[in-house]
Motif scaffolding. Structure first.
Motif, short mmCIF file in Angstrom:
data_model
loop_
_atom_site.label_atom_id
_atom_site.label_comp_id
_atom_site.label_asym_id
_atom_site.label_seq_id
_atom_site.Cartn_x
_atom_site.Cartn_y
_atom_site.Cartn_z
N GLU A 7 56.78 28.02 76.51
CA GLU A 7 56.38 26.83 75.76
C GLU A 7 56.33 27.20 74.28
N ILE A 8 56.86 26.34 73.43
CA ILE A 8 57.05 26.66 72.01
C ILE A 8 56.22 25.71 71.15
N ASP A 9 55.48 26.29 70.20
CA ASP A 9 54.71 25.50 69.24
C ASP A 9 55.48 25.23 67.95
N HIS A 10 56.29 26.20 67.53
CA HIS A 10 57.08 26.06 66.31
C HIS A 10 58.53 26.41 66.63
N ASN A 11 59.40 25.44 66.52
CA ASN A 11 60.83 25.65 66.78
C ASN A 11 61.56 25.54 65.45
N LEU A 12 61.85 26.70 64.86
CA LEU A 12 62.45 26.73 63.53
C LEU A 12 63.96 26.94 63.63
N PHE A 13 64.67 26.34 62.71
CA PHE A 13 66.12 26.53 62.58
C PHE A 13 66.35 26.99 61.15
N ILE A 14 66.75 28.25 60.97
CA ILE A 14 66.84 28.82 59.63
C ILE A 14 68.27 29.28 59.35
N THR A 15 68.88 28.64 58.37
CA THR A 15 70.20 29.09 57.92
C THR A 15 70.01 30.25 56.95
N MET A 16 70.97 31.14 56.95
CA MET A 16 70.88 32.28 56.03
C MET A 16 72.27 32.73 55.63
N GLY A 17 72.38 33.03 54.35
CA GLY A 17 73.66 33.48 53.83
C GLY A 17 73.63 33.60 52.33
N LEU A 18 74.80 33.79 51.78
CA LEU A 18 74.93 34.00 50.34
C LEU A 18 75.04 32.67 49.61
N GLY A 19 75.15 32.76 48.29
CA GLY A 19 75.28 31.58 47.47
C GLY A 19 75.71 31.96 46.07
N ILE A 20 75.84 30.95 45.23
CA ILE A 20 76.29 31.13 43.85
C ILE A 20 75.37 30.31 42.93
N ASN A 21 74.90 30.94 41.87
CA ASN A 21 74.16 30.21 40.85
C ASN A 21 75.06 29.97 39.65
N GLN A 22 75.15 28.71 39.24
CA GLN A 22 75.88 28.40 38.02
C GLN A 22 75.07 28.89 36.81
N CYS A 23 75.73 29.46 35.86
CA CYS A 23 75.03 29.94 34.67
C CYS A 23 74.76 28.78 33.71
N PRO A 24 73.58 28.75 33.11
CA PRO A 24 73.28 27.69 32.14
C PRO A 24 74.24 27.76 30.95
N PRO A 25 74.42 26.66 30.25
CA PRO A 25 75.27 26.66 29.06
C PRO A 25 74.82 27.72 28.06
N LYS A 26 75.78 28.32 27.38
CA LYS A 26 75.57 29.32 26.33
C LYS A 26 75.09 30.67 26.87
N THR A 27 75.09 30.84 28.22
CA THR A 27 74.77 32.15 28.78
C THR A 27 75.92 33.11 28.48
N ARG A 28 75.59 34.31 28.08
CA ARG A 28 76.64 35.29 27.76
C ARG A 28 77.49 35.60 29.00
N ALA A 29 78.78 35.71 28.79
CA ALA A 29 79.70 35.97 29.90
C ALA A 29 79.37 37.27 30.60
N ARG A 30 78.85 38.26 29.88
CA ARG A 30 78.53 39.55 30.50
C ARG A 30 77.39 39.44 31.50
N ASN A 31 76.65 38.35 31.46
CA ASN A 31 75.57 38.13 32.42
C ASN A 31 75.96 37.19 33.56
N CYS A 32 77.23 36.81 33.62
CA CYS A 32 77.71 35.88 34.65
C CYS A 32 79.04 36.37 35.20
N GLN A 33 79.01 37.53 35.85
CA GLN A 33 80.24 38.19 36.26
C GLN A 33 80.56 38.05 37.74
N ALA A 34 79.85 37.18 38.44
CA ALA A 34 80.28 36.79 39.78
C ALA A 34 81.47 35.84 39.62
N PRO A 35 82.17 35.48 40.71
CA PRO A 35 83.38 34.66 40.57
C PRO A 35 83.17 33.40 39.74
N ASN A 36 84.15 33.11 38.90
CA ASN A 36 84.17 31.89 38.08
C ASN A 36 82.97 31.78 37.15
#
Length: 488
Positions: free
Chosen positions: A272-301
Motif C-alpha cells: 500500500e502506497i501513501d506517496h506515489n511520485l513520478f520524477i523525471t531526471m536528465g540534463l538541460g540547457i540554460n540560455q545565457c542572459p543578454p550581454k553575458t560574455r561568450a567565455r561564460n556560455c560555452q555549452a552548445p549554441n
C-alpha cells in the motif's frame, strides 16, 4: 588553496543520526580548514561493503575509502567462508587538480574535461605510461575461493569490470545479500558496491583485473582508457592474460547484469502506497542572459549546461544546512513545493521540444511523515542527450521493483513489478532512455538528498531532498545535533 569538506558514509542508514550523513549544506556545513568533526553513528541491519567519501565539490575524486561490515560474532556468511578477502576500489584520475577542472567548467558553462585514467586501488595499471611498476597485485593460491569486494568510486563514470578467464559469483551489493548468480562481467555505477566470489580454478599464472567505461550517452566525450591490476597465482611469473571487455556502449550487457539481482530472503515490500511520485531526471540547457560574455556560455549554441528533477534544478544553500534550517525553523532556506510529478507531460524519451530544455532553479524539498510508504517512478529523459544515471538516496535502502526502456506506462509496466524478492539497494542504475521503480518506508527522520552519483550532474542540479518528520516513538526521532557540528 585550502578546501573545506564534509565526508559521508555512503549507504549507511544513519538511523536517527542524520547529522552524521555528511553532504554539505544538506545535513551539515563544510568542515573548515584545520577543523574537525567526529561522525557518530551505529550500523544496524547491514552486512557487506559500503564506503565513505568527501561530499563537497569534486573532492571525492581522491578522498574516499571502504567500509567493510562483517557478520556479527557468532554468525557467518550465507555462503561457504572464503579462504581470503580482497578489496578492489575503482577510481578516476585527472592529470590536473580536480577542483580546478570543475571550477573551469563552472566558469565556462561547458562540460568538464574527462579524466585521464581510471585506477584500481589508486593505481592506473600496466596500460598507461610510467605506471606499470606500481600496478596492484592480488595474490591467490590455486583452488582457493576469494571474496572480492568491488566499489566504484569513480567520479563521473559507470564502469565494466572483469577478471580474465575467471567467473564471478555475485553474492552481495550495497551491503545487502543477494541470491547468488554467476557472470563474467560486472557493471557498477559510481556509488555502487558488488561482492563476488571467485574460485582460483585456472592454470597457475597471472590474470588481469580490468575496468573501463560503460558510456551510454551518444556523442558525449568520455575517458576510453582501461585500468588493470593483476591476479597473481602463487609462484607465477608469466605475462598476465588480458580479458575481453564489453563495448563501451554495450547497454545490453549492462542491463543483463542490473536485472539479475534478487534479494536472498523474502523481504517485506510495501504494497500500500501513501506517496506515489513520478520524477523525471536528465540534463538541460540554460540560455545565457543578454550581454553575458561568450567565455561564460560555452555549452552548445552559446548556452550553459544544467540538469534537473521534475524540471527543478536543485540549488544548494550557501550559509546553513537544510537540516539545521528545518530543525531550527529558519525561514527562507528551502521551500516544500518539490512537485510529485513533472509540470508537463511529454514524450520523455523521444524528441523533446526545445521549450522544455530549460528548468527552473530552486531549493525545493518534498516532505514525508514518518512511516509513509513511498513509491518513486524514476523516468529518464532525452533532453539534450540521454544516458544511464546512477541515482542514490541517502539515509535509506530501497527495493528496486522493475526497470525498463522508453516511457513508463502504469497500465502495462506495473505488471512487471517484482514484489517477491526485489533487490535492496541504495543506488539504482536508471537505464538510458528508460525508467526504474523503487519503494521504501520513510522510517528515518532527517533531510535526505537523492541525487545522480555522476558528480558533474550534482553540480548541475540533478538532485532533490526528502524531509522526513520525526515519529512518535523515542527511537523514531532525530537525535540532537552534536556539539562539534561544523558552523558555516
Amino acid at each position: 588553496m585550502l578546501q573545506t569538506k564534509p565526508d559521508i558514509m555512503h549507504g549507511v542508514r544513519q538511523l536517527t543520526t542524520a547529522w552524521a550523513d555528511g553532504p554539505e549544506f544538506i545535513t551539515q556545513c563544510p568542515i573548515r580548514p584545520g577543523g574537525s568533526y567526529t561522525y557518530r553513528f551505529t550500523i544496524s541491519g547491514q552486512q557487506g561493503t559500503l564506503w565513505w567519501h568527501a561530499h563537497s565539490s569534486w573532492l571525492r575524486a581522491t578522498v574516499y575509502g571502504a567500509i567493510i561490515i562483517h557478520p556479527q560474532e557468532g554468525y557467518s556468511y550465507p555462503f561457504p567462508k572464503p579462504h581470503r578477502e580482497s578489496l578492489i576500489i575503482l577510481g578516476e584520475w585527472w592529470d590536473a587538480n580536480p577542483i580546478d577542472v570543475i571550477r573551469e567548467a563552472t566558469r565556462t558553462g561547458a562540460a568538464p574535461n574527462v579524466s585521464d585514467a581510471y585506477t584500481i586501488n589508486g593505481q592506473p595499471g600496466d596500460l598507461y605510461k610510467c605506471s606499470s611498476k606500481d600496478t596492484v597485485k592480488v595474490p591467490v593460491n590455486p583452488g582457493e575461493t576469494s571474496l572480492i569486494r568491488v566499489i566504484n568510486a569513480a567520479l563521473n563514470q559507470q564502469l565494466f569490470f572483469t577478471i580474465a578467464n575467471h567467473k564471478l559469483t555475485v553474492v552481495g551489493a550495497d551491503a545487502s545479500y543477494v541470491k547468488p548468480f554467476t557472470t563474467k562481467v560486472l557493471m557498477l555505477g559510481p556509488g555502487q558496491t558488488t561482492d563476488v566470489l571467485m574460485k582460483a580454478d585456472q592454470r597457475t599464472g597471472r590474470y588481469y583485473f580490468a575496468a573501463r567505461a560503460y558510456a551510454s550517452s551518444q556523442g558525449a566525450p568520455f575517458d576510453n582508457t582501461t585500468t588493470t591490476a593483476i591476479l597473481e597465482y602463487k609462484s607465477a611469473t608469466s605475462k598476465p592474460i588480458m580479458p575481453s571487455l564489453p563495448a563501451y556502449n554495450d547497454t545490453a550487457t549492462a542491463t543483463a547484469f542490473t536485472t539479475s539481482f534478487r534479494s536472498l530472503r523474502k523481504p517485506i515490500v510495501p504494497t500500500e502506497i501513501d506517496h506515489n511520485l513520478f520524477i523525471t531526471m536528465g540534463l538541460g540547457i540554460n540560455q545565457c542572459p543578454p550581454k553575458t560574455r561568450a567565455r561564460n556560455c560555452q555549452a552548445p549554441n552559446g548556452t550553459r549546461f544544467t540538469a534537473s528533477m521534475n524540471n527543478v534544478s536543485f540549488v544548494l544553500p550557501s550559509n546553513i544546512s537544510i537540516l539545521q534550517a528545518y530543525r531550527q525553523g529558519i525561514p527562507g532556506v528551502f521551500t516544500t513545493d518539490f512537485p510529485a510529478k513533472p509540470p508537463v507531460t511529454f514524450d520523455y524519451t523521444g524528441n523533446v521540444s526545445r521549450s522544455l530544455w530549460q528548468p527552473t532553479r530552486g531549493t525545493k524539498v518534498y516532505k514525508l511523515k514518518y512511516g509513509s510508504r513511498v513509491q518513486i517512478v524514476l523516468q529518464g529523459t532525452n533532453i539534450f542527450t540521454a544516458e544511464n544515471h546512477p541515482i542514490h538516496l541517502h539515509g535509506y535502502d530501497f527495493y528496486i521493483l522493475a526497470e525498463g526502456f522508453g516511457n513508463f506506462n502504469p497500465k502495462t509496466d506495473t505488471a512487471k513489478f517484482n514484489l517477491v524478492d526485489p533487490p535492496l539497494r541504495n543506488t539504482v542504475s536508471l537505464p538510458v532512455k528508460g525508467w526504474a521503480v523503487i519503494r521504501f518506508v520513510a522510517d528515518n527522520p532527517g533531510t535526505w538528498i537523492m541525487h545522480c552519483h555522476l558528480d558533474v550532474h550534482i553540480g548541475w542540479g540533478l538532485a532533490t531532498v526528502f524531509v522526513v518528520e520525526d515519529g512518535p516513538g523515542p527511537m523514531q526521532k532525530l537525535e540532537q545535533p552534536p556539539p562539534d557540528l561544523p558552523v558555516c
